[in-house]
Design a protein around this motif. Structure first.
Motif, short mmCIF file in Angstrom:
data_model
loop_
_atom_site.label_atom_id
_atom_site.label_comp_id
_atom_site.label_asym_id
_atom_site.label_seq_id
_atom_site.Cartn_x
_atom_site.Cartn_y
_atom_site.Cartn_z
N ALA A 223 0.83 -1.21 0.00
CA ALA A 223 0.00 0.00 0.00
C ALA A 223 0.86 1.26 0.00
CB ALA A 223 -0.92 -0.01 1.21
N LEU A 224 1.95 1.23 0.77
CA LEU A 224 2.83 2.39 0.83
C LEU A 224 3.54 2.63 -0.49
CD1 LEU A 224 3.67 4.55 2.86
CD2 LEU A 224 5.56 3.06 3.58
N ALA A 225 3.84 1.54 -1.21
CA ALA A 225 4.48 1.68 -2.53
C ALA A 225 3.54 2.38 -3.50
CB ALA A 225 4.88 0.30 -3.06
N ARG A 226 2.27 2.04 -3.45
CA ARG A 226 1.30 2.73 -4.32
C ARG A 226 1.19 4.21 -3.94
NH1 ARG A 226 -1.81 -2.09 -3.49
NH2 ARG A 226 -3.11 -0.97 -1.98
N THR A 227 1.19 4.48 -2.63
CA THR A 227 1.14 5.86 -2.18
C THR A 227 2.37 6.63 -2.63
OG1 THR A 227 -0.13 5.19 -0.23
CG2 THR A 227 0.92 7.35 -0.15
N ALA A 228 3.53 5.99 -2.53
CA ALA A 228 4.78 6.65 -2.93
C ALA A 228 4.78 7.00 -4.41
CB ALA A 228 5.97 5.75 -2.60
N LYS A 229 4.13 6.18 -5.21
CA LYS A 229 4.08 6.45 -6.65
C LYS A 229 3.14 7.62 -6.95
CE LYS A 229 3.31 4.14 -11.08
NZ LYS A 229 2.97 2.86 -11.75
N ALA A 230 2.01 7.68 -6.23
CA ALA A 230 1.02 8.72 -6.50
C ALA A 230 1.29 10.00 -5.73
CB ALA A 230 -0.38 8.20 -6.17
N ARG A 231 1.69 9.85 -4.46
CA ARG A 231 1.91 11.01 -3.59
C ARG A 231 3.18 10.78 -2.77
NH1 ARG A 231 -3.63 9.99 -3.41
NH2 ARG A 231 -4.96 11.74 -4.11
N PRO A 232 4.33 11.03 -3.34
CA PRO A 232 5.60 10.76 -2.64
C PRO A 232 5.70 11.47 -1.29
CG PRO A 232 5.99 11.28 -4.95
CD PRO A 232 4.55 11.57 -4.69
N ALA A 233 5.22 12.71 -1.21
CA ALA A 233 5.33 13.45 0.06
C ALA A 233 4.54 12.77 1.16
CB ALA A 233 4.83 14.89 -0.13
N HIS A 234 3.38 12.20 0.82
CA HIS A 234 2.57 11.51 1.82
C HIS A 234 3.30 10.28 2.35
CE1 HIS A 234 -1.54 13.31 0.45
NE2 HIS A 234 -0.57 14.20 0.46
#
Length: 396
Positions: free
Chosen positions: A358-369
């Motif tokens: 899940a964090l990898a998907r977040t890092a791709k879409a919203r790196p700052a998050h």
């Protein structure tokens, strides 16, 4: 079980140069290990600073605390040298501690002139790095290098990850477990069984690795209708040998071949009662209040159960499900030493796979998050680990 090769998310393209593949894989592993080492070094520096400010010695806290003293005693004097008697029925015997880590301490101390405690720390730190690399390889095999890197970082930022810097057996067990699971996922059955046998010699819950190997072998046996290579049989037979050998040896020494080891564990107050003891303790804690460590333990165990449910929903490979499930079952179903349950779950790294994905998907879409999440986890891990070692004075 799904073939691992079908699960790779970042396999190199057909146009990639073959010689670039190992180079890219190696650079990914180095990056993951670097981030992991940075996290753990930050935690150790925080412990050192807090210890010095409170008049304590950092290396004594890391290398000669709680169970570390038992392992050092076994390494120096063998079994039977230390037994503590308390009230009726409560006897703490060194036979409760499995032999691989003390044997490694003793062997290393014969070669290196550092003393037993520094050797114990050296083995633990080396095992931690080996475990991190094995965890990375599993993450990369099943998902992608990004997921693998985040899996390693999350493991290094668990609330109890400070134990990975101590002279304890969790790093050794996790290293053996990770590489054994990687071996079975990639079809190397003899290696998987051999490493599982060593894992069984490292800790009581080390038989979770053997359970994963044997159950996967049985699954393959049924799926292939008995047409399996001899390597599978060999790995499955060797896997439980280490744990069984030590349990039987303690039973022979206690003149009760099958029950002697479990009698030793009962003397420590450690039994398997399907969680009744843990439920009673949790009820007492919630109704009467208690130290911060105990509510935190309850939260961590509850989070582990949730993560296992997510791992099931993600249909993770059978070895990872069995391994994590057995570790969870022992932790939740066992009584005694409630505050140690998060430590018992440290080797259960597959539980972090859903979070890493899940964090990898977040890092791709919203790196700052994603960076903010990792930063907050790092701060909490460093602060709580320092509190546990320096200020809590609670057995780990």
């Amino acid at each position: 079980m799904t073939e691992p090769s079908t699960l790779l998310l970042d396999a190199p393209s057909a146009t990639a140069e073959p010689r670039d593949v190992p180079r890219r894989a190696a650079s990914g592993a180095v990056r993951a290990l670097g981030l992991f080492a940075a996290a753990r070094l930050t935690g150790m520096l925080a412990v050192a600073a807090a210890a010095w400010l409170s008049g304590q010695r950092p290396f004594a806290l890391l290398g000669r605390s709680w169970d570390s003293l038992w392992y050092l005693g076994i390494a120096a004097h063998g079994y039977g040298a230390r037994t503590l008697h308390f009230e009726a029925g409560v006897v703490h015997s060194d036979l409760a501690f499995f032999p691989l880590y003390p044997a490694l301490i003793r062997a290393t101390n014969l070669v290196l002139p550092f003393g037993a405690a520094p050797c114990a720390l050296l083995i633990a730190w080396a095992s931690t790095l080996a475990a991190a690399l094995g965890i990375y390889r599993i993450g990369a095999l099943l998902h992608s290098r990004t997921v693998a890197t985040l899996l390693v970082v999350l493991w290094g930022l668990l609330p109890h990850s400070v134990v990975l810097s101590m002279a304890y057996t969790e790093p050794l067990l996790t290293a053996l477990a990770a590489w054994s699971l990687y071996a079975v996922l990639s079809g190397r059955w003899v290696w998987a069984g051999t490493l599982a046998a060593l894992a069984g010699l490292s800790r009581p819950n080390g038989f979770a690795v053997a359970a994963a190997i044997v159950s996967t072998a049985l699954y393959e046996l049924i799926r292939r209708r008995g047409r399996v290579p001899h390597r599978l049989w060999t790995g499955a037979l060797v896997a439980p040998a280490g744990w069984a050998a030590y349990v039987l040896w303690v039973g022979w020494r206690k003149h009760d071949l099958l029950g002697g080891y479990f009698a030793v564990q009962r003397g420590w107050g450690s039994t398997f009662d399907f969680g009744l003891g843990s439920a009673r303790f949790a009820k007492k804690m919630l109704l009467n209040g208690d130290r911060f460590v105990f509510p935190m333990t309850l939260v961590i165990v509850a989070a582990a159960l949730l993560l296992y449910a997510l791992l099931l929903l993600d249909r993770a490979p059978l070895p990872l499900l069995v391994y994590s499930g057995v570790l969870l079952l022992i932790t939740v179903g066992g009584s005694g030493f409630f505050e140690s349950k998060p430590r018992f779950l440290l080797p259960a790294f597959p539980l972090l796979l859903p979070l890493a994905h899940a964090l990898a998907r977040t890092a791709k879409a919203r790196p700052a998050h994603a960076l903010l999440v990792v930063g907050v986890l790092a701060g909490l891990s460093v602060a709580y680990g320092t509190y546990l070692i320096v200020y809590a004075h609670t057995p780990l």
